[in-house]
Design a protein around this motif. Sequence first.
Motif, PDB file in Angstrom:
ATOM      1  N   UNK A 211       0.868  -1.177   0.000  1.00 16.98           N
ATOM      2  CA  UNK A 211       0.000   0.000   0.000  1.00 16.98           C
ATOM      3  C   UNK A 211       0.905   1.227   0.000  1.00 16.98           C
ATOM      4  N   UNK A 212       0.548   2.220  -0.805  1.00 12.77           N
ATOM      5  CA  UNK A 212       1.385   3.425  -0.936  1.00 12.77           C
ATOM      6  C   UNK A 212       2.821   3.037  -1.282  1.00 12.77           C
ATOM      7  N   UNK A 213       2.965   1.978  -2.062  1.00 17.67           N
ATOM      8  CA  UNK A 213       4.278   1.470  -2.484  1.00 17.67           C
ATOM      9  C   UNK A 213       5.133   0.937  -1.334  1.00 17.67           C
ATOM     10  N   UNK A 214       4.523   0.685  -0.185  1.00 16.77           N
ATOM     11  CA  UNK A 214       5.246   0.116   0.970  1.00 16.77           C
ATOM     12  C   UNK A 214       4.707  -1.282   1.225  1.00 16.77           C
ATOM     13  N   UNK A 215       5.606  -2.217   1.498  1.00 24.65           N
ATOM     14  CA  UNK A 215       5.165  -3.568   1.841  1.00 24.65           C
ATOM     15  C   UNK A 215       4.500  -3.513   3.217  1.00 24.65           C
ATOM     16  N   UNK A 216       3.232  -3.901   3.258  1.00 21.05           N
ATOM     17  CA  UNK A 216       2.500  -3.860   4.539  1.00 21.05           C
ATOM     18  C   UNK A 216       2.244  -5.259   5.090  1.00 21.05           C
ATOM     19  N   UNK A 217       2.316  -6.273   4.225  1.00 19.69           N
ATOM     20  CA  UNK A 217       1.963  -7.622   4.663  1.00 19.69           C
ATOM     21  C   UNK A 217       2.697  -8.666   3.817  1.00 19.69           C
ATOM     22  N   UNK A 218       3.072  -9.769   4.455  1.00 23.33           N
ATOM     23  CA  UNK A 218       3.705 -10.898   3.758  1.00 23.33           C
ATOM     24  C   UNK A 218       2.984 -12.171   4.177  1.00 23.33           C
ATOM     25  N   UNK A 219       2.569 -12.955   3.184  1.00 22.10           N
ATOM     26  CA  UNK A 219       1.838 -14.196   3.452  1.00 22.10           C
ATOM     27  C   UNK A 219       2.674 -15.386   3.012  1.00 22.10           C
ATOM     28  N   UNK A 349       6.872   5.242   8.761  1.00 18.15           N
ATOM     29  CA  UNK A 349       8.194   4.708   9.103  1.00 18.15           C
ATOM     30  C   UNK A 349       8.025   3.300   9.649  1.00 18.15           C
ATOM     31  N   UNK A 350       8.904   2.393   9.266  1.00 18.62           N
ATOM     32  CA  UNK A 350       8.818   1.021   9.770  1.00 18.62           C
ATOM     33  C   UNK A 350       9.343   0.987  11.203  1.00 18.62           C
ATOM     34  N   UNK A 351       8.416   0.816  12.153  1.00 19.22           N
ATOM     35  CA  UNK A 351       8.737   0.868  13.578  1.00 19.22           C
ATOM     36  C   UNK A 351       8.833  -0.523  14.200  1.00 19.22           C
ATOM     37  N   UNK A 352       8.316  -1.532  13.498  1.00 14.12           N
ATOM     38  CA  UNK A 352       8.328  -2.899  14.001  1.00 14.12           C
ATOM     39  C   UNK A 352       7.529  -3.795  13.071  1.00 14.12           C
ATOM     40  N   UNK A 353       7.370  -5.045  13.470  1.00 13.16           N
ATOM     41  CA  UNK A 353       6.493  -5.938  12.720  1.00 13.16           C
ATOM     42  C   UNK A 353       5.886  -6.991  13.644  1.00 13.16           C
ATOM     43  N   UNK A 354       4.790  -7.548  13.173  1.00 18.85           N
ATOM     44  CA  UNK A 354       4.079  -8.616  13.886  1.00 18.85           C
ATOM     45  C   UNK A 354       4.086  -9.844  13.002  1.00 18.85           C
ATOM     46  N   UNK A 355       4.394 -10.999  13.562  1.00 16.00           N
ATOM     47  CA  UNK A 355       4.254 -12.255  12.827  1.00 16.00           C
ATOM     48  C   UNK A 355       3.306 -13.160  13.593  1.00 16.00           C
ATOM     49  N   UNK A 356       2.337 -13.704  12.873  1.00 17.99           N
ATOM     50  CA  UNK A 356       1.421 -14.687  13.456  1.00 17.99           C
ATOM     51  C   UNK A 356       1.497 -15.966  12.644  1.00 17.99           C
ATOM     52  N   UNK A 357       1.431 -17.088  13.321  1.00 16.12           N
ATOM     53  CA  UNK A 357       1.425 -18.380  12.637  1.00 16.12           C
ATOM     54  C   UNK A 357       0.055 -19.031  12.806  1.00 16.12           C
ATOM     55  N   UNK A 358      -0.205 -20.055  12.007  1.00 14.15           N
ATOM     56  CA  UNK A 358      -1.497 -20.729  12.088  1.00 14.15           C
ATOM     57  C   UNK A 358      -1.544 -21.963  11.214  1.00 14.15           C
ATOM     58  N   UNK A 359      -2.698 -22.624  11.206  1.00 11.80           N
ATOM     59  CA  UNK A 359      -2.810 -23.861  10.426  1.00 11.80           C
ATOM     60  C   UNK A 359      -2.961 -23.586   8.932  1.00 11.80           C
ATOM     61  N   UNK A 360      -3.278 -22.313   8.592  1.00 14.82           N
ATOM     62  CA  UNK A 360      -3.302 -21.879   7.198  1.00 14.82           C
ATOM     63  C   UNK A 360      -3.126 -20.361   7.169  1.00 14.82           C
ATOM     64  N   UNK A 361      -2.960 -19.816   5.964  1.00 15.50           N
ATOM     65  CA  UNK A 361      -2.706 -18.377   5.822  1.00 15.50           C
ATOM     66  C   UNK A 361      -3.883 -17.556   6.351  1.00 15.50           C
ATOM     67  N   UNK A 362      -5.099 -18.006   6.121  1.00 14.67           N
ATOM     68  CA  UNK A 362      -6.290 -17.275   6.589  1.00 14.67           C
ATOM     69  C   UNK A 362      -6.287 -17.109   8.101  1.00 14.67           C
TER      70      UNK A 362
END
Length: 377
Positions: A211-219, A349-362
Motif C-alpha cells: 500500500x502506498x508502495x510500501x510492503x504492509x503484509x507478507x503471506x 516509518x517502519x517501527x516494528x512488525x508482527x508475525x502470526x502463525x497458524x494452520x493456514x494463511x487465513x
Amino acid sequence: MSQVRVIGIVGGGQLGRMLTLAAKQLGFHVVVMNPEGNSPAAQVGADEIVADWYDGKKLAQLADAADVITVEFEHLNADALAAVEATGKPVHPAPSTVRLIQDKYEQKVFLNQHKIAIAPFVKVESLPEARKALKKFKGKMLLKTRHGAYDGRGNALIRNTNDLKRAWVQFQGKALYAEGFVPFSKELAVMVARGTDGKIKTYPIVETIHKRNICVEVRAPAVISIAARKKAENLAKKVAKQLKGAGVFGIEMFLATDGKVLVNEIAPRVHNSGHYTTEATHTSQFEQHIRAITGLPLGDTSMRVPAAVMINILGERNGETVVTGLEAALQLPQVSVHLYGKAPTKIDRKMGHITATGKNVTEARKRATLARRRMGI
C-alpha cells in the motif's frame, strides 16, 4: 570452522538489529556503522561507529575492526566497499553486486543479459524520450529513478501525458528509466541464500501486499499454483547464481495475469519479505545471512509451521515513540511482536512488525491483523 570472530555491518537499523541478534546467538561480535548513535543494532549489543554511510575513512575503520564486512542496505559508498575488498578483507555481498543493484536500470540490463524474465524497459534521458516510451508501452508505464529510491518512493505510474509531466517535475535532475506496466495477479518474493562455497538455498515463495508502495503484509507460503511456484524458485536460483558474493538476497517478482513470473527487483541483503522466517522456518533469514557470510553451512529453509503472516507496524503520526496495546496484542495465540527501538515515530516509518502463525494463511492473517489493530505507535 569459521575464522571470523567480528562481523562489521554497514547500517545499524532494524535489519542490522536482527542480524546482530542472530550473530550474537552464534557467538560473533558485531560492529555497525550508522549515522546516528544509539541505533537499533547498538541497542541489542553491537558496537557502533557513528558516521555517514558514504564516509570512506570510517568504512575503512569498520573494516579494520572486523573480519568480514556486510551491508544491511544498498545505498552506500560502493567504491569504498571495493577499496576494502581490494585489501583482502572479505566483503559480502561483493561490492560489484551492491554497485549493480544500486542502479536499477543497470540491474535490468544485467537481468536481461542473463535471460532472466523481466518487464520491458528503456532508458529515458529527456521528456521527448519519455513520451516515446509511453507510446511504446501502449499508454501505461512506470517512470522510475535509477538510484537511491526505496519503499517505492522513486516510482510513478504513468497513464497519460499529464501524469508524465507531473512525474518529470517530481524527478527533476534524477537519472530515470521507464518500464512497461505488467498486469499482475500477485506480487511474490523469494529469499535466497548463497554460501561462500556457492551453494544456494531458497526459502518458500511468499506473497507480498503493498500500500502506498510500501510492503504492509507478507503471506507465507504464497497461495499459487505448483507451476508458478516452480517458476519462481527457478528464477530465484538463476538470479543467485549470477550474483557475486555470499549472503541472503531478496528477489521481488510479479505473477503476471498470463501466468508468467517476472523478476521486479533484487535486494542484496536480508529483506522485509523474509521477516516471517524468524517464527516460521527452521533457520531465520538473519541467521542464514550470518552463516552464509562467515562460511558456516547454510541452514534448513523449510517451514516449521503450516503458515505465517507478517504485518509491518508503520508509524501513524510524527512525534515521540509511544507504543500502546502491546499487552493486548500478545494475549493472542501464536503472535510475536518485534519492535525496532526507533525514535521518533514518523508516518509510514517502519517501527516494528508482527508475525502470526497458524494452520493456514487465513488463520494466521486473522491473528496478525487483530494484533496490529490492538497496537498503536
